[in-house]
Design an enzyme around this catalytic site. Structure first.
Site, PDB file in Angstrom:
ATOM      1  N   TYR A 150      39.564 129.765 -57.732  1.00 17.35           N
ATOM      2  CA  TYR A 150      40.797 128.975 -57.826  1.00 17.35           C
ATOM      3  C   TYR A 150      41.586 129.496 -59.023  1.00 17.35           C
ATOM      4  CZ  TYR A 150      43.884 124.943 -58.693  1.00 17.35           C
ATOM      5  OH  TYR A 150      44.978 124.138 -58.917  1.00 17.35           O
ATOM      6  N   ASP A 159      41.093 136.405 -64.306  1.00 18.53           N
ATOM      7  CA  ASP A 159      41.525 135.032 -64.609  1.00 18.53           C
ATOM      8  C   ASP A 159      40.424 134.406 -65.480  1.00 18.53           C
ATOM      9  OD1 ASP A 159      42.538 132.119 -62.642  1.00 18.53           O
ATOM     10  OD2 ASP A 159      42.025 132.378 -64.754  1.00 18.53           O
ATOM     11  N   LYS A 172      43.524 126.520 -71.139  1.00 12.82           N
ATOM     12  CA  LYS A 172      42.503 125.556 -71.564  1.00 12.82           C
ATOM     13  C   LYS A 172      42.176 125.644 -73.062  1.00 12.82           C
ATOM     14  CE  LYS A 172      40.657 125.364 -66.851  1.00 12.82           C
ATOM     15  NZ  LYS A 172      40.782 123.995 -66.342  1.00 12.82           N
TER      16      LYS A 172
HETATM   17  P1  KE4 Z   1      46.038 124.796 -64.876  1.00 13.08           P
HETATM   18  O1  KE4 Z   1      47.357 125.043 -64.199  1.00 13.08           O
HETATM   19  O2  KE4 Z   1      45.301 123.618 -64.275  1.00 13.08           O
HETATM   20  O3  KE4 Z   1      46.166 124.693 -66.406  1.00 13.08           O
HETATM   21  O4  KE4 Z   1      45.126 126.070 -64.653  1.00 13.08           O
HETATM   22  C1  KE4 Z   1      44.902 126.522 -63.346  1.00 13.08           C
HETATM   23  C2  KE4 Z   1      43.607 127.324 -63.333  1.00 13.08           C
HETATM   24  C3  KE4 Z   1      43.679 128.699 -63.321  1.00 13.08           C
HETATM   25  N1  KE4 Z   1      42.551 129.464 -63.314  1.00 13.08           N
HETATM   26  C4  KE4 Z   1      41.326 128.881 -63.333  1.00 13.08           C
HETATM   27  C5  KE4 Z   1      40.108 129.755 -63.337  1.00 13.08           C
HETATM   28  C6  KE4 Z   1      41.200 127.475 -63.354  1.00 13.08           C
HETATM   29  O5  KE4 Z   1      39.973 126.901 -63.360  1.00 13.08           O
HETATM   30  C7  KE4 Z   1      42.357 126.670 -63.348  1.00 13.08           C
HETATM   31  C8  KE4 Z   1      42.312 125.148 -63.327  1.00 13.08           C
HETATM   32  N2  KE4 Z   1      41.008 124.589 -63.306  1.00 13.08           N
HETATM   33  C9  KE4 Z   1      40.903 123.246 -62.731  1.00 13.08           C
HETATM   34  C10 KE4 Z   1      39.432 122.837 -62.749  1.00 13.08           C
HETATM   35  N3  KE4 Z   1      38.666 123.556 -61.840  1.00 13.08           N
HETATM   36  C11 KE4 Z   1      41.762 122.268 -63.461  1.00 13.08           C
HETATM   37  C12 KE4 Z   1      41.458 120.810 -63.154  1.00 13.08           C
HETATM   38  C13 KE4 Z   1      42.501 120.208 -62.263  1.00 13.08           C
HETATM   39  O6  KE4 Z   1      42.999 120.896 -61.355  1.00 13.08           O
HETATM   40  O7  KE4 Z   1      42.800 118.991 -62.478  1.00 13.08           O
END
Ligand code: KE4
Length: 427
Positions: A143, A238, A266
């Site tokens: 993801y 990523d 993060k």
């Molecule tokens: P954000 O847009 O949520 O800051 O990041 C997206 C993203 C990009 N790449 C990786 C590897 C990620 O895990 C994420 C977002 N992770 C999720 C949890 N698996 C965020 C939690 C959520 O969607 O509420």
């Protein structure tokens, strides 16, 4: 009388789709209703009813130091007293850029944004603009945020075009994204043979956390690096989760693989909205205003996010040797959890990378999404609810990672094991 989580959730559902601002928080795959948070400190989080939990969500990764770390809170307060956003450059952004460039040999230049999604979306556009190619390749189960090109499901067959992973994603755009199984070298080579000269980039979570934690097979990422380099396809790591999580730096600093671009998020914001993408200067200099690929953001490099991120990273840097003890703490927790499941004859596979781990309810190894998807998600949900009742807050989905922080103590682990023992006793 103080409102309960249920009161808040009922009102939230009238005002916010699903009552939450990010779907996983709604507990749809584990049942029940989310608790609403009053406050958190260290490894503990407390809901509006005063119930306290040991927290293994950690805001999905940022809280590696634990919640409300005094140095981070102070840094944010001091920055806020000087103003919260200017829309003009600040020294903090340059200090953050310098720290990232110094930490990641593959990052020569970097652009700061406000989320991981924004970092990935921008890196994909940059890769397309730099190469003049339009197709991209991702791995099933990885993801990368919710940009349209990444919300794509594998089409039928191994190396065919993607299909929209969500309504609203144009099928013409989805068709430009090829998806192959992670850790599957044969499928990767077939996809590269079929589409290699049309691919702008391959994007991968080097150690995926979003199908649950899955480890790259020895040689898989090295092969990916060589195969993309041979075809002038940009390789994007990523590391939004793995960056500063699995080590000081990221997976690439552990394995010495140099991607062309890296996405971060993060931890580098210390809990405030942040994202970053960086890499080779010859690629990054294609970004506006230096080059023609447009990308922008009102709150990019926000001074409070920089202050929180720099405070967090400086503490991590000063304690870089402590990643080893965090790794050991997490190993022993996973070992003890596995022992409890084995004693009850409940088959689980626990995958771990540093302080990230996932308990998969399956007896089989989990090395890609298809294998993860065979897990007993009902059993996971049952375990989740039993642990929550006993004061342990786990990720509300089988396909997520647990996050252990530097703030987690032996007492937290004892509570966790006791809660697990009691949950399994009632199984
Ligand atoms: P954000 O847009 O949520 O800051 O990041 C997206 C993203 C990009 N790449 C990786 C590897 C990620 O895990 C994420 C977002 N992770 C999720 C949890 N698996 C965020 C939690 C959520 O969607 O509420």
């Amino acid at each position: 009388m103080a409102w309960t989580s249920e009161d808040w959730f009922n009102l939230a559902c009238e005002l916010i789709p699903g009552g939450v601002n990010s779907p996983v928080r709604a507990y749809r795959s584990v049942g029940g209703m989310p608790f609403f948070v009053e406050q958190a400190a260290g490894s503990r989080i407390r809901d509006v009813e005063g119930k306290e939990y040991v927290d293994y969500v950690g805001s999905w990764g940022p809280m590696i130091l634990g919640h409300a770390h005094p140095a981070v809170v102070t840094a944010i307060a001091e920055a806020a007293a000087r103003g919260t956003s200017y829309g003009a450059p600040t020294p903090g952004e340059v200090e953050m850029a310098m720290l990232l460039v110094e930490t990641f040999p593959s990052i020569e230049k970097v652009r700061l944004v406000s989320s991981g999604t924004e970092a990935v979306m921008s890196a994909i556009r940059l890769a397309r603009g730099f190469t003049g190619r339009e197709k991209i390749l991702k791995f099933e189960g990885c993801y990368h945020g919710h940009a349209d090109s990444l919300l794509v499901k594998a089409g039928s067959g191994v190396a065919t075009f993607g299909i929209p992973g969500s309504p609203g994603v144009p099928k013409e755009l989805a068709a430009l994204t090829i998806t192959v199984p992670f850790n599957n070298q044969v499928a990767l080579e077939a996809a590269l043979a079929a589409h290699g000269d049309e691919l702008a980039c391959v994007i991968v979570e080097p150690v995926p956390g979003n199908m649950g934690v899955v480890l790259p097979k020895p040689g898989f990422l090295e092969t990916l690096r060589e195969a993309t380099r041979e075809r002038a396809i940009l390789l994007i790591f990523d590391e939004v989760i793995s960056g500063f999580r699995v080590a000081w730096g990221g997976w690439q600093t552990v394995t010495d693989i140099a991607p062309d671009l890296t996405c971060l998020g993060k931890i580098i914001g210390g809990g405030l909205p942040v994202g970053a993408f960086g890499g080779r200067a010859d690629i990054m200099d294609h970004l506006a205003p230096a080059g023609p690929v447009y990308q922008a953001g009102t709150l990019s490099g926000n001074p409070l996010a920089m202050a929180a991120g720099l405070a967090t990273l400086r503490i991590l840097q000063e304690n870089a040797e402590h990643y080893e003890s965090l790794d050991r703490k997490t190993f022993s927790l996973c070992f003890d959890l596995k022992t409890l499941f084995d004693e009850k004859g409940i088959p689980v596979t626990i995958n771990r990378s540093g302080s990230l781990f996932t308990v998969f309810f399956t007896a089989n190894p989990v090395t890609d999404f298809a294998m993860a998807a065979k897990s007993d998600t009902e059993a996971y949900a049952r375990w989740f609810r039993g642990m929550l009742e006993r004061g342990i807050s786990l990720p509300p989905s089988q396909f997520e990672a647990c996050f252990v922080s530097f703030a987690h103590t032996d007492e937290d682990f004892e509570r966790t094991l006791t809660a697990c023992r009691e949950t399994l006793a009632a199984w």
